[in-house]
Design a protein around this motif. Structure first.
Motif, mmCIF file in Angstrom:
data_model
loop_
_atom_site.group_PDB
_atom_site.id
_atom_site.type_symbol
_atom_site.label_atom_id
_atom_site.label_comp_id
_atom_site.label_asym_id
_atom_site.label_seq_id
_atom_site.Cartn_x
_atom_site.Cartn_y
_atom_site.Cartn_z
ATOM 1 N N GLY A 240 25.771 -18.069 -46.992
ATOM 2 C CA GLY A 240 26.225 -19.433 -47.222
ATOM 3 C C GLY A 240 26.716 -20.152 -45.977
ATOM 4 N N ARG A 241 26.486 -19.565 -44.785
ATOM 5 C CA ARG A 241 26.954 -20.187 -43.551
ATOM 6 C C ARG A 241 25.840 -20.180 -42.522
ATOM 7 N N PRO A 242 25.939 -21.069 -41.529
ATOM 8 C CA PRO A 242 24.901 -21.085 -40.481
ATOM 9 C C PRO A 242 25.018 -19.873 -39.568
ATOM 10 N N GLN A 243 23.961 -19.610 -38.837
ATOM 11 C CA GLN A 243 23.962 -18.495 -37.901
ATOM 12 C C GLN A 243 25.082 -18.669 -36.870
ATOM 13 N N THR A 244 25.684 -17.541 -36.511
ATOM 14 C CA THR A 244 26.833 -17.532 -35.609
ATOM 15 C C THR A 244 26.610 -16.487 -34.523
ATOM 16 N N GLY A 245 27.168 -16.723 -33.337
ATOM 17 C CA GLY A 245 27.078 -15.752 -32.260
ATOM 18 C C GLY A 245 28.409 -15.069 -32.034
ATOM 19 N N TYR A 246 28.367 -13.933 -31.362
ATOM 20 C CA TYR A 246 29.600 -13.221 -31.023
ATOM 21 C C TYR A 246 29.441 -12.582 -29.652
ATOM 22 N N LEU A 247 30.419 -12.812 -28.766
ATOM 23 C CA LEU A 247 30.403 -12.286 -27.405
ATOM 24 C C LEU A 247 31.679 -11.488 -27.156
ATOM 25 N N GLU A 248 31.584 -10.501 -26.270
ATOM 26 C CA GLU A 248 32.758 -9.766 -25.834
ATOM 27 C C GLU A 248 32.739 -9.635 -24.320
ATOM 28 N N VAL A 249 33.896 -9.918 -23.694
ATOM 29 C CA VAL A 249 34.061 -9.713 -22.261
ATOM 30 C C VAL A 249 35.453 -9.130 -22.050
ATOM 31 N N GLN A 250 35.505 -7.869 -21.614
ATOM 32 C CA GLN A 250 36.783 -7.196 -21.379
ATOM 33 C C GLN A 250 37.705 -7.366 -22.589
ATOM 34 N N MET A 251 38.852 -8.032 -22.453
ATOM 35 C CA MET A 251 39.828 -8.102 -23.538
ATOM 36 C C MET A 251 39.619 -9.291 -24.457
ATOM 37 N N ASN A 252 38.504 -10.003 -24.358
ATOM 38 C CA ASN A 252 38.282 -11.196 -25.158
ATOM 39 C C ASN A 252 37.021 -11.089 -25.998
ATOM 40 N N GLY A 253 37.149 -11.425 -27.281
ATOM 41 C CA GLY A 253 36.009 -11.555 -28.161
ATOM 42 C C GLY A 253 35.911 -13.003 -28.601
ATOM 43 N N ARG A 254 34.708 -13.541 -28.705
ATOM 44 C CA ARG A 254 34.562 -14.967 -29.009
ATOM 45 C C ARG A 254 33.453 -15.204 -30.009
ATOM 46 N N LEU A 255 33.783 -15.878 -31.102
ATOM 47 C CA LEU A 255 32.781 -16.317 -32.066
ATOM 48 C C LEU A 255 32.174 -17.623 -31.581
ATOM 49 N N ILE A 256 30.853 -17.724 -31.610
ATOM 50 C CA ILE A 256 30.143 -18.922 -31.152
ATOM 51 C C ILE A 256 29.598 -19.647 -32.375
ATOM 52 N N THR A 257 30.143 -20.821 -32.651
ATOM 53 C CA THR A 257 29.695 -21.603 -33.804
ATOM 54 C C THR A 257 29.000 -22.899 -33.408
ATOM 55 N N ASP A 258 29.117 -23.292 -32.158
ATOM 56 C CA ASP A 258 28.436 -24.505 -31.695
ATOM 57 C C ASP A 258 26.926 -24.330 -31.837
ATOM 58 N N ALA A 259 26.274 -25.260 -32.515
ATOM 59 C CA ALA A 259 24.852 -25.127 -32.840
ATOM 60 C C ALA A 259 23.974 -24.964 -31.610
ATOM 61 N N GLU A 260 24.283 -25.690 -30.545
ATOM 62 C CA GLU A 260 23.463 -25.621 -29.333
ATOM 63 C C GLU A 260 23.626 -24.265 -28.636
ATOM 64 N N GLU A 261 24.860 -23.757 -28.586
ATOM 65 C CA GLU A 261 25.076 -22.449 -27.970
ATOM 66 C C GLU A 261 24.395 -21.345 -28.773
#
Length: 293
Positions: A240-261
């Motif tokens: 029920g949601r659009p495709q999402t990205g996920y990145l990890e760098v050292q101590m940071n994890g980041r969900l990517i929801t921006d459509a262009e990214e």
């Protein structure tokens, strides 16, 4: 985009953020004590019992101490070996309800991603440095967490391992989500945990690669071009949601929801799959490595 402190696949670099087992710890300890008492009445050591039920001695120890949630398969095996007369298997449904209520599986910082992953209809993963979390064997995951800096306590390591193994339940559900992994060939050479752990992890890759509905490809290290040099990432599509990205760098994890990214990550992943070995070539490469071990 949302930021998640900590990181998921390589382990939590902030050991003070532990999983919340407080709401169900007494319940799990009680079940662990039951298993221990029945085991001792049967005259079995932890090592002997572990061999009988087909699990590791360390896992049995963690379950008996209430540090690891016993899965239904372990309860069923324990029933058979210990002749528990339904006492243990009767707790299976209660354990599932307790886990759902207390959210015991993941640390606070990782729950946002883990919750989305658990309901994903598609999941695609580029892994440049180590085996993807969903594909890690228990011993491989334990090795990853034990090498964290600063060092984690043994109790925290076992809690992290339990959470990682629980995440893998998504692989067994039906109807099955769409899964694909592209793994850098260097991961196959990295003997984390030692030779036995390394071999078991290669065998796990083969098992996944031969499973219907799952695609595993290896990116050769001798490719002149590699679209994934900026690091590992995931793409997943929650229900029920659009495709999402996920990145990890050292101590940071980041969900990517921006459509262009997300679109750019999607294009990059498509290129990675084209550059990698085919599925059959990838499995043949792993089989060859196992034969040489």
């Amino acid at each position: 985009m949302a930021e998640v402190r900590g990181g998921g696949e390589s382990g939590d670099a902030r050991p003070q953020l532990d999983e919340d087992l407080s709401e169900v710890s007494d319940f799990l300890k009680a079940i662990g004590r039951q298993i221990k008492i029945l085991r001792e009445l049967a005259g079995l050591t932890q090592k002997e019992f572990a061999k009988e039920v087909g699990y590791t001695e360390s896992l049995i120890g963690a379950v008996e101490q209430g540090k690891r949630t016993p899965q239904r398969e372990l309860l069923e095996a324990s029933e058979r070996v210990l002749d528990a007369r339904g006492l243990l298997i009767a707790t299976a449904s209660d354990i599932e309800r307790a886990k759902a209520k207390a959210r015991v599986r993941h640390p606070e910082w990782f729950r946002n991603y883990a919750g989305l992953e658990a309901e994903a209809l598609e999941l695609h993963d580029w892994s440049a440095y180590l085996a993807p979390g969903l594909l890690q064997t228990e011993d491989y995951a334990r090795a990853v967490f034990r090498m964290r800096q600063p060092l984690l306590t043994e109790e925290t390591v076992e809690t992290r391992v339990a959470a990682r193994m629980a995440r893998q339940e998504i692989l067994t559900r039906w109807p099955r989500a769409v899964f694909s992994w592209v793994i850098d060939e260097s991961v196959l050479f990295r003997r984390l945990g030692g030779p036995a752990v390394h071999r078991a992890q290669l065998e796990r890759f083969l098992e996944i690669g031969n499973t219907r509905g799952m695609t595993l490809q290896i990116m050769p290290v001798d490719r002149a071009e590699n679209a994934g040099m900026d690091g590992s990432f995931k793409l997943f599509t929650p229900k029920g949601r659009p495709q999402t990205g996920y990145l990890e760098v050292q101590m940071n994890g980041r969900l990517i929801t921006d459509a262009e990214e997300v679109r750019l990550l999607n294009a990059r992943y498509g290129t990675l799959r084209a550059q990698a070995h085919s599925t059959q070539e990838s499995l043949s490469l792993i089989e060859k490595m196992l034969g040489e071990r």
